[in-house]
Design a protein around this motif. Structure first.
Motif, short mmCIF file in Angstrom:
data_model
loop_
_atom_site.label_atom_id
_atom_site.label_comp_id
_atom_site.label_asym_id
_atom_site.label_seq_id
_atom_site.Cartn_x
_atom_site.Cartn_y
_atom_site.Cartn_z
N UNK A 10 0.82 -1.42 0.06
CA UNK A 10 -0.13 -0.06 0.11
C UNK A 10 0.77 1.37 0.16
N UNK A 11 1.99 1.21 0.83
CA UNK A 11 2.70 2.35 0.90
C UNK A 11 3.99 2.48 0.10
N UNK A 58 -6.22 -5.44 -1.36
CA UNK A 58 -6.53 -4.26 -0.26
C UNK A 58 -8.06 -4.02 -0.69
N UNK A 60 -9.21 -4.41 -4.09
CA UNK A 60 -8.50 -4.19 -5.14
C UNK A 60 -7.12 -4.78 -5.28
N UNK A 94 -1.52 8.76 -2.51
CA UNK A 94 -1.47 7.20 -2.28
C UNK A 94 -1.39 7.13 -0.83
N UNK A 95 -0.54 7.69 -0.47
CA UNK A 95 -0.13 7.52 1.09
C UNK A 95 -1.22 7.77 2.08
N UNK A 117 -3.69 4.93 1.65
CA UNK A 117 -3.31 3.88 2.28
C UNK A 117 -3.62 3.87 3.90
N UNK A 118 -3.35 5.13 4.47
CA UNK A 118 -3.48 5.22 5.99
C UNK A 118 -5.00 5.06 6.07
N UNK A 127 -7.00 3.44 4.68
CA UNK A 127 -7.65 2.05 4.41
C UNK A 127 -7.40 1.31 5.47
N UNK A 128 -6.27 1.41 6.64
CA UNK A 128 -5.97 0.82 7.54
C UNK A 128 -6.65 1.38 8.83
N UNK A 183 -7.83 5.52 -2.23
CA UNK A 183 -8.05 4.62 -1.23
C UNK A 183 -7.89 3.26 -1.92
N UNK A 184 -7.33 2.16 -1.59
CA UNK A 184 -7.24 1.06 -2.35
C UNK A 184 -8.82 0.49 -1.98
N UNK A 217 0.17 -1.43 10.17
CA UNK A 217 0.64 0.11 9.88
C UNK A 217 1.66 0.80 10.81
#
Lengths: 399, 178
Positions: free
Chosen positions: A66-67, A128, A131, B40-41, B44-45, B47-48, B78-79, B170
């Protein structure tokens, strides 16, 4: 038996060869089946192992993907590096770029096995929230399989040997069970053929077919024995009939001639003497005509019995003609002995014979004597002397 | 009770002295530049993070306060395509009206920042800042642009105070790197 035929093999050898072939085929077939099943199961386990590792890895590297963090990805797959049987790990992001990679420092112990079981790396997409954010690729190696394969091969080999030995032992036993009764039948047949032991019989056998064969052979032997016995008695009867007079059961002329020749030979060798007595029934023709043939026969039978009763064990009596008897008395020391025997015979036959119609017949005989070697060296001469002596007596009796 | 204890503790401690577990993760700056990396970051955050009473697919509201330093336009990636509504607002409006699930703190006056951080405590609101590379002023996640690339730190203290649930993976990313 014949030289032209191909070399014979024994039943035992044939069975042994056949059994060995069947055993080998069966063991090889089962071994192959077990091996294939084992390989399939092993492959299933290996695949499952890799899949589980991939799922574990996917969970660990998910935030790293993800990161897009290679360091975190390395840490995410770190637990997987302790799992045996993994040769290579690759983490690819959603664009297919390599994020991190780990290669096992241990060399692959059996590359061939690896090629068979893990022809290509196992790839699991990392997701995730549904996706696809990357892929984890795991290449297995043979290190975990090797022990299993080794033990499997060893166990298989031991099983093969044990099965082989067991089957050979069972085959031997079977051969023994089959060959032994056959040998028994053969030995009986051989004994019967070679030694004419018609009383031999095949014992009861454990195998139904062979027992039936043995039974048939026994039945055949029963028949053979019957024929043999019948033939022997027939033969004896024919021999008796050839040498004996049917009416009086005394030896006949032919037997007498034979006996006389033998006695002459024996006496010549031993330089001993014997007497030949010629006995003729007086007026037998008249008795025959007067009382009938049946009465005549009865008289002859009675005379034969009486003559025999007078004789010693070694003496020989025969009916050499219709009403003529001959006796060989041996040994005799002097003519007087023979004369005395002749007298005794005359006395013995003088008793009356009871005929069937109640009448009595008083037979009489004339006896002539000849002594070997005094009166002749061969049978003809002796008979001639005895005959003429008898005639002389007959004439004197009549007078 | 527990919340009041936290409040007392927070009131006594000056912002600079707040106990921090700083964590970092490096993100490659690829093609799209810094803005894309930030989006993206942040995605990602998000999403967790789990909000109590919300399901994973529920819509979220991101309130942007102040001017972002690292991103020219904020559009978190967000994924899984979770619906997200963006709102540019001010500290006062946030405190007055609420309705924010995520606070993105850009360049702010320290007074506004302080007010927002105080307001967030014990509320189910995620705070992300890109104006505090050392992560000293009480935001939960702090983005920083360094030579190696974009990275983020985690303020475990701030996360522990609130009711949000953050995936430990994370936290672990940052923790192990520090």
């Amino acid at each position: 038996m014949s030289d032209r035929k191909p070399p014979r093999t024994t039943l035992q050898k044939l069975l042994s060869r056949f059994h060995f072939g069947v055993t080998l085929f069966a063991v090889a077939l089962s071994g192959l089946a077990i091996m294939l099943a084992g390989v399939a199961a092993l492959r299933g386990y290996a695949d499952r192992n890799i899949e589980l590792a991939a799922q574990l890895g996917a969970y660990g590297v998910e935030p790293a993907l993800v990161f897009r963090d290679p360091q975190a990805a390395r840490e995410g797959i770190e637990p997987l590096t302790h799992i045996p049987g993994i040769a290579q790990l690759r983490i690819l992001d959603d664009r297919g770029a390599l994020l991190t990679e780990w290669v096992s420092p241990q060399p692959d112990p059996a590359p061939l096995l690896t090629r068979i079981f893990f022809p290509e790396p196992f790839a699991l997409p990392v997701r995730r929230n549904g996706s696809r954010i990357g892929t984890i690729e795991i290449s297995g190696d043979s290190s975990t399989l090797l022990d299993y394969v080794r033990i499997g091969l060893l166990a298989g080999l031991i099983c093969l040997i044990v099965t082989g030995l067991g089957t050979v032992a069972l085959a031997r036993r079977f051969e023994y069970e089959l060959v032994k009764p056959l040998g028994e039948i053969a030995s009986v047949a051989h004994d019967v053929r070679l030694h004419r032991r018609f009383d031999k019989r095949v014992q009861s056998l454990g195998i139904a077919e062979l027992d039936r064969l043995g039974g048939d052979i026994n039945a055949l032997l029963d028949e053979l024995q019957g024929w043999q016995g019948h033939m022997e008695s027939e033969h004896a009867m024919l021999a008796h009939r050839a040498s004996h007079d049917m009416l009086t059961a005394m030896p006949n002329r032919a037997a007498f001639d034979e006996q006389l020749a033998a006695r002459i030979e024996g006496a010549a060798t031993r330089r001993s003497r014997f007497a030949l007595l010629f006995i003729d029934v007086d007026n037998f023709k008249a008795a025959n005509d007067g009382f009938g043939h049946a009465a005549g026969d009865a008289v002859l039978v009675a005379l034969a019995a009486r003559i025999r009763a007078v004789l010693r064990r070694a003496d020989f009596a025969a009916r050499i003609g219709g009403d003529e008897f001959a006796v060989i008395a041996e040994p005799v020391d002097a003519r007087a002995d023979a004369e005395e025997l002749a007298l005794r015979i005359c006395n013995a036959v003088a008793e009356p014979v009871a005929l069937t119609d109640g009448e009595d017949y008083r037979p009489a005989v004339s006896v002539g004597v000849a002594i070997y070697p005094d009166d002749g060296g061969d049978g003809t001469a002796l008979l001639t002397v005895a005959d003429s002596d008898m005639y002389a007596h007959k004439l004197s009796n009549r007078n | 009770m527990l919340a009041s204890l936290f409040l007392i503790g927070a009131a006594l401690a000056t912002p600079g002295m707040t106990v921090q577990q700083a964590s970092q993760a490096i993100v490659d700056e690829s093609g799209g530049g810094l803005t894309e990396a930030v989006n993206r970051m942040v995605g990602g955050i998000i999403s967790y993070v789990g909000w109590p009473g919300r399901r994973a697919g529920d819509s979220l509201t991101l309130c942007q306060v102040g001017t972002p330093r690292l991103a020219s336009s904020l559009a978190p990636d967000i994924p899984g395509d979770r619906p997200l509504s963006l709102r540019k607002t001010s500290a006062g409006a946030v405190i007055a009206n609420g309705g924010c699930d995520i606070l993105y703190l850009g360049r702010l006056s320290s007074a506004d920042r302080m007010r927002l951080v105080q307001w967030v405590r014990a509320r189910p609101v995620l705070t992300i800042t890109d104006d505090d590379p050392a992560c000293l002023y009480g935001a939960m996640f702090c983005l920083a642009h360094r030579e190696a690339g974009l990275s983020f730190s985690v303020n475990l203290d701030a996360i522990a105070r609130g009711p949000l649930r953050v995936d430990p993976r994370v936290l672990q990313i940052g923790r192990s790197v520090s």
